[in-house]
Design a protein around this motif. Structure first.
Motif, PDB file in Angstrom:
ATOM      1  N   GLU A  74       0.833  -1.202   0.000  1.00 32.28           N
ATOM      2  CA  GLU A  74       0.000   0.000   0.000  1.00 32.28           C
ATOM      3  C   GLU A  74       0.872   1.258   0.000  1.00 32.28           C
ATOM      4  O   GLU A  74       0.647   2.188  -0.772  1.00 32.28           O
ATOM      5  CB  GLU A  74      -0.889  -0.029   1.247  1.00 32.28           C
ATOM      6  CG  GLU A  74      -1.940   1.057   1.268  1.00 32.28           C
ATOM      7  CD  GLU A  74      -2.583   1.188   2.634  1.00 32.28           C
ATOM      8  OE1 GLU A  74      -2.012   0.713   3.621  1.00 32.28           O
ATOM      9  OE2 GLU A  74      -3.662   1.795   2.692  1.00 32.28           O
ATOM     10  N   ARG A  75       1.905   1.251   0.861  1.00 33.52           N
ATOM     11  CA  ARG A  75       2.795   2.419   0.956  1.00 33.52           C
ATOM     12  C   ARG A  75       3.509   2.669  -0.360  1.00 33.52           C
ATOM     13  O   ARG A  75       3.593   3.811  -0.827  1.00 33.52           O
ATOM     14  CB  ARG A  75       3.824   2.196   2.062  1.00 33.52           C
ATOM     15  CG  ARG A  75       3.301   2.368   3.447  1.00 33.52           C
ATOM     16  CD  ARG A  75       4.442   2.601   4.422  1.00 33.52           C
ATOM     17  NE  ARG A  75       5.426   1.523   4.415  1.00 33.52           N
ATOM     18  CZ  ARG A  75       5.277   0.384   5.084  1.00 33.52           C
ATOM     19  NH1 ARG A  75       4.191   0.173   5.782  1.00 33.52           N
ATOM     20  NH2 ARG A  75       6.201  -0.545   5.060  1.00 33.52           N
ATOM     21  N   GLN A  78       1.064   4.032  -2.949  1.00 30.66           N
ATOM     22  CA  GLN A  78       0.678   5.407  -2.618  1.00 30.66           C
ATOM     23  C   GLN A  78       1.787   6.393  -2.953  1.00 30.66           C
ATOM     24  O   GLN A  78       1.546   7.458  -3.541  1.00 30.66           O
ATOM     25  CB  GLN A  78       0.347   5.510  -1.133  1.00 30.66           C
ATOM     26  CG  GLN A  78      -1.074   5.089  -0.788  1.00 30.66           C
ATOM     27  CD  GLN A  78      -1.339   5.189   0.692  1.00 30.66           C
ATOM     28  OE1 GLN A  78      -0.410   5.368   1.490  1.00 30.66           O
ATOM     29  NE2 GLN A  78      -2.594   5.071   1.069  1.00 30.66           N
ATOM     30  N   THR A  79       3.033   6.023  -2.580  1.00 34.09           N
ATOM     31  CA  THR A  79       4.157   6.915  -2.851  1.00 34.09           C
ATOM     32  C   THR A  79       4.353   7.094  -4.349  1.00 34.09           C
ATOM     33  O   THR A  79       4.537   8.221  -4.832  1.00 34.09           O
ATOM     34  CB  THR A  79       5.449   6.355  -2.217  1.00 34.09           C
ATOM     35  OG1 THR A  79       5.161   5.986  -0.876  1.00 34.09           O
ATOM     36  CG2 THR A  79       6.558   7.363  -2.243  1.00 34.09           C
ATOM     37  N   ALA A  82       1.591   9.306  -5.758  1.00 31.11           N
ATOM     38  CA  ALA A  82       1.731  10.706  -5.358  1.00 31.11           C
ATOM     39  C   ALA A  82       2.831  11.389  -6.158  1.00 31.11           C
ATOM     40  O   ALA A  82       2.661  12.515  -6.638  1.00 31.11           O
ATOM     41  CB  ALA A  82       2.028  10.783  -3.867  1.00 31.11           C
ATOM     42  N   LEU A  83       3.964  10.674  -6.343  1.00 34.52           N
ATOM     43  CA  LEU A  83       5.072  11.262  -7.109  1.00 34.52           C
ATOM     44  C   LEU A  83       4.688  11.446  -8.565  1.00 34.52           C
ATOM     45  O   LEU A  83       4.961  12.492  -9.156  1.00 34.52           O
ATOM     46  CB  LEU A  83       6.309  10.351  -7.001  1.00 34.52           C
ATOM     47  CG  LEU A  83       7.039  10.417  -5.654  1.00 34.52           C
ATOM     48  CD1 LEU A  83       8.102   9.345  -5.576  1.00 34.52           C
ATOM     49  CD2 LEU A  83       7.673  11.789  -5.475  1.00 34.52           C
TER      50      LEU A  83
ATOM     51  N   HIS B 129       4.150   8.595   7.899  1.00 34.34           N
ATOM     52  CA  HIS B 129       4.349   8.344   6.478  1.00 34.34           C
ATOM     53  C   HIS B 129       3.240   9.011   5.670  1.00 34.34           C
ATOM     54  O   HIS B 129       3.511   9.688   4.664  1.00 34.34           O
ATOM     55  CB  HIS B 129       4.370   6.833   6.240  1.00 34.34           C
ATOM     56  CG  HIS B 129       4.704   6.458   4.837  1.00 34.34           C
ATOM     57  ND1 HIS B 129       3.742   6.301   3.864  1.00 34.34           N
ATOM     58  CD2 HIS B 129       5.885   6.230   4.233  1.00 34.34           C
ATOM     59  CE1 HIS B 129       4.329   5.987   2.734  1.00 34.34           C
ATOM     60  NE2 HIS B 129       5.625   5.934   2.923  1.00 34.34           N
ATOM     61  N   LEU B 133       3.515  12.058   2.966  1.00 40.75           N
ATOM     62  CA  LEU B 133       3.036  11.862   1.603  1.00 40.75           C
ATOM     63  C   LEU B 133       2.035  12.949   1.231  1.00 40.75           C
ATOM     64  O   LEU B 133       1.960  13.358   0.066  1.00 40.75           O
ATOM     65  CB  LEU B 133       2.384  10.484   1.505  1.00 40.75           C
ATOM     66  CG  LEU B 133       2.451   9.798   0.146  1.00 40.75           C
ATOM     67  CD1 LEU B 133       3.879   9.711  -0.322  1.00 40.75           C
ATOM     68  CD2 LEU B 133       1.829   8.436   0.230  1.00 40.75           C
ATOM     69  N   LEU B 136       3.261  15.926  -0.691  1.00 38.47           N
ATOM     70  CA  LEU B 136       3.395  15.797  -2.135  1.00 38.47           C
ATOM     71  C   LEU B 136       2.071  16.039  -2.834  1.00 38.47           C
ATOM     72  O   LEU B 136       2.024  16.490  -3.966  1.00 38.47           O
ATOM     73  CB  LEU B 136       3.895  14.401  -2.488  1.00 38.47           C
ATOM     74  CG  LEU B 136       5.367  14.112  -2.255  1.00 38.47           C
ATOM     75  CD1 LEU B 136       5.643  12.662  -2.518  1.00 38.47           C
ATOM     76  CD2 LEU B 136       6.208  14.972  -3.160  1.00 38.47           C
ATOM     77  N   LYS B 137       0.978  15.676  -2.124  1.00 40.28           N
ATOM     78  CA  LYS B 137      -0.329  15.750  -2.780  1.00 40.28           C
ATOM     79  C   LYS B 137      -0.884  17.165  -2.785  1.00 40.28           C
ATOM     80  O   LYS B 137      -1.727  17.486  -3.601  1.00 40.28           O
ATOM     81  CB  LYS B 137      -1.314  14.829  -2.070  1.00 40.28           C
ATOM     82  CG  LYS B 137      -1.005  13.367  -2.292  1.00 40.28           C
ATOM     83  CD  LYS B 137      -1.942  12.513  -1.479  1.00 40.28           C
ATOM     84  CE  LYS B 137      -1.576  11.051  -1.606  1.00 40.28           C
ATOM     85  NZ  LYS B 137      -2.239  10.264  -0.559  1.00 40.28           N
TER      86      LYS B 137
END
Lengths: 99, 138
Positions: A74-75, A78-79, A82-83, B129, B133, B136-137
């Protein structure tokens, strides 16, 4: 003769895409490579998470192991998302600049 | 070197694993608190002890926790006078397991608390975390 606005646009564009063709190619490869790598990394951790979940249902893996793997997947996803969104937003920002 | 937050997840996961093993041992001890032998003079269930050890994860450079060993408690068995019991010796005494239910309950509570603490670490790391994050959003 150059218009000040055009100069500003090209300056902004050179921030994302270096002027020389070779550098431009490497910059494009950078974003493409980022997408490829993050997608494959996300797919790999997702696969691990799914395998762990199956093992957990079959009683071969502990619940903590399953939760750890699934949440790692999941992490990563998600990362990566987002990037990607961030980079795409930046590129769209450039493409919408008024000339 | 692993990202510290990812390392935190792994450390917390190893703690959860260790504490659930401890919980399993407590369950075994409690379930067998009255398990006697079936033949005269036979030994009953012997209480199990769990000991932990720090295990260095070289790839990540962090200290995880692992179950070192599950060993047998060497305390003497309890003796109870019950001549009709199949495990009674010639004097009529039966060996009962060296399990003290009260001690097991205390150990269970401790395992429970440690497990909760590890879960909380996990939850906090996850929150950190997610918050990072969100930067970034925005």
């Amino acid at each position: 003769m150059t218009f000040p606005a055009l100069a500003a646009v090209s300056a902004a564009a050179s921030f994302f895409q270096p002027a020389t063709p070779a550098q431009a190619a490497s910059a494009q490869g950078g974003f493409g490579e980022f997408l490829t790598r993050s997608a494959s990394e996300a797919a790999r951790t997702l696969g691990e998470g799914e395998a762990a979940a199956l093992d957990g249902i079959a009683g071969r893996a502990s619940l903590t192991e399953v939760a750890g793997k699934v949440m790692a997947a999941e992490r990563t996803v998600q990362t990566a998302i987002a990037l990607r969104d961030r980079f795409v937003a930046a590129l769209q920002e450039i493409s919408r600049l008024q000339i | 070197m692993l990202d510290p937050l990812s390392a935190t997840f792994r450390i917390a996961a190893s703690g959860l694993e260790a504490q659930s093993t401890r919980m399993r041992v407590v369950a075994e001890n409690l379930a067998n608190a009255e398990s006697t032998g079936a033949t005269p003079g036979a030994d009953p269930y012997r209480r199990k002890l769990v000991s932990f050890d720090n295990a260095l994860d070289r790839a990540a450079g962090v200290n995880l926790v692992s179950v070192k060993r599950v060993s047998a408690d060497q305390r003497p068995f309890r003796m109870s006078y019950d001549p009709s019991h199949p495990a009674a010796d010639e004097k009529g005494y039966v060996k009962l397991p060296n399990v003290d239910t009260l001690v097991e309950l205390a150990d269970m509570k401790e395992a429970n608390r440690s497990y909760q603490a590890c879960l909380q670490v996990w939850r906090q790391a996850r929150e950190l975390h997610a918050m990072t994050l969100d930067l970034l959003k925005a």
